[in-house]
Design a protein around this motif. Structure first.
Motif, PDB file in Angstrom:
ATOM      1  N   ASP A  58      16.682  20.962   8.018  1.00  0.00           N
ATOM      2  CA  ASP A  58      16.301  20.460   9.172  1.00  0.00           C
ATOM      3  C   ASP A  58      16.472  18.966   9.506  1.00  0.00           C
ATOM      4  OD1 ASP A  58      15.874  22.944   9.934  1.00  0.00           O
ATOM      5  OD2 ASP A  58      13.875  22.904   9.576  1.00  0.00           O
ATOM      6  N   SER A  59      16.886  18.151   8.214  1.00  0.00           N
ATOM      7  CA  SER A  59      17.004  16.711   8.529  1.00  0.00           C
ATOM      8  C   SER A  59      18.680  16.423   8.137  1.00  0.00           C
ATOM      9  CB  SER A  59      16.212  15.962   7.596  1.00  0.00           C
ATOM     10  OG  SER A  59      16.437  16.596   6.171  1.00  0.00           O
ATOM     11  N   SER A  63      15.759   6.842   7.839  1.00  0.00           N
ATOM     12  CA  SER A  63      14.800   7.527   8.768  1.00  0.00           C
ATOM     13  C   SER A  63      14.805   9.062   8.341  1.00  0.00           C
ATOM     14  CB  SER A  63      15.460   7.063  10.319  1.00  0.00           C
ATOM     15  OG  SER A  63      15.907   8.326  10.926  1.00  0.00           O
ATOM     16  N   LEU A  64      15.955   9.461   8.170  1.00  0.00           N
ATOM     17  CA  LEU A  64      16.247  11.115   7.757  1.00  0.00           C
ATOM     18  C   LEU A  64      15.346  11.148   6.615  1.00  0.00           C
ATOM     19  CD1 LEU A  64      20.066  11.589   8.160  1.00  0.00           C
ATOM     20  CD2 LEU A  64      18.261  12.483   9.444  1.00  0.00           C
ATOM     21  N   LYS A  91      12.462   9.893   6.320  1.00  0.00           N
ATOM     22  CA  LYS A  91      11.025  10.025   6.511  1.00  0.00           C
ATOM     23  C   LYS A  91      10.844  11.543   6.963  1.00  0.00           C
ATOM     24  CE  LYS A  91       9.567   5.618   7.811  1.00  0.00           C
ATOM     25  NZ  LYS A  91      10.568   4.595   8.612  1.00  0.00           N
ATOM     26  N   ARG A  92      11.743  11.892   7.646  1.00  0.00           N
ATOM     27  CA  ARG A  92      12.071  13.138   8.462  1.00  0.00           C
ATOM     28  C   ARG A  92      11.776  14.198   7.128  1.00  0.00           C
ATOM     29  NH1 ARG A  92      10.112  16.504  11.719  1.00  0.00           N
ATOM     30  NH2 ARG A  92      11.496  17.942  12.528  1.00  0.00           N
ATOM     31  N   GLU A 130       8.149  14.419   5.614  1.00  0.00           N
ATOM     32  CA  GLU A 130       7.431  15.268   6.686  1.00  0.00           C
ATOM     33  C   GLU A 130       7.685  16.666   6.491  1.00  0.00           C
ATOM     34  OE1 GLU A 130       7.518  12.077  10.304  1.00  0.00           O
ATOM     35  OE2 GLU A 130       8.387  14.187  10.853  1.00  0.00           O
ATOM     36  N   LEU A 131       8.913  17.270   6.819  1.00  0.00           N
ATOM     37  CA  LEU A 131       9.306  18.566   6.948  1.00  0.00           C
ATOM     38  C   LEU A 131       8.519  19.042   5.539  1.00  0.00           C
ATOM     39  CD1 LEU A 131      12.666  18.259   8.541  1.00  0.00           C
ATOM     40  CD2 LEU A 131      10.514  19.485   9.426  1.00  0.00           C
TER      41      LEU A 131
END
Ligand SMILES: [Fe+2]
Ligand SMILES: [Fe+2]
Length: 158
Positions: free
Chosen positions: A52-53, A131-132, A134-135, A138-139
């Motif tokens: 998902d990232s 930025s990926l 970070k994503r 989070e996921l």
């Protein structure tokens, strides 16, 4: 360390350690099954956030798309095999499935580390990778909060 590539490499380490145990035919089925029960939730909480990232990003790029699609399919196969192993009662059959799973994921990780990640690095900039990253975190946090264990979707190959 904020770069998603570093995070993924870090996640691969415990998976590789458990793969060695799962493949080792000198060990008992119990020992290999124990390694599998540690491995399965770790794999899910790595693979889903990765899809998902990183894979979502790669699928938007013509040069990277193919590798990400292959990665998705390998994840699905591993997922299905994990579910099957959990339902398998016969120890010998279970041992055989654990070995095939270990080899599948070993090959997948090798391809990611040797081809997919280097190609992604060449086709992205640091800002995008951070930025990926970070994503990804989070996921992963969301998944771990949900409890990694029963999350593998029983997706069928399309
Ligand atoms: Fe990975
Ligand atoms: Fe992967």
């Amino acid at each position: 360390m904020d770069d998603i590539i570093e995070m993924i490499l870090e996640d691969h380490k415990p998976l590789k350690r458990l793969i060695k145990v799962m493949k080792d035919s000198d060990l008992t089925i119990e020992e290999r099954a124990q390694a599998f029960s540690e491995f399965a939730p770790l794999l899910v909480s790595h693979a889903k956030p990765e899809e998902d990232s990183l894979y979502v990003f790669m699928k938007k790029d013509d040069d990277l798309r193919g590798e990400a699609l292959e990665g998705d399919i390998e994840h699905q196969l591993a997922d299905q095999l994990c579910e099957e192993i959990k339902r398998t009662k016969d120890p010998e059959t279970m041992g055989a499935k654990i070995k095939v799973l270990a080899e599948l994921v070993e090959h997948h990780i090798e391809e990611e580390e040797e081809d997919l990640l280097p190609d992604f690095r060449d086709n992205s900039d640091l800002e995008e990778r951070v930025s990926l990253g970070k994503r990804f975190v989070e996921l992963k946090t969301q998944m771990l909060e949900k409890g990694g264990e029963d999350s593998p979707s029983e997706k069928t190959l399309q």
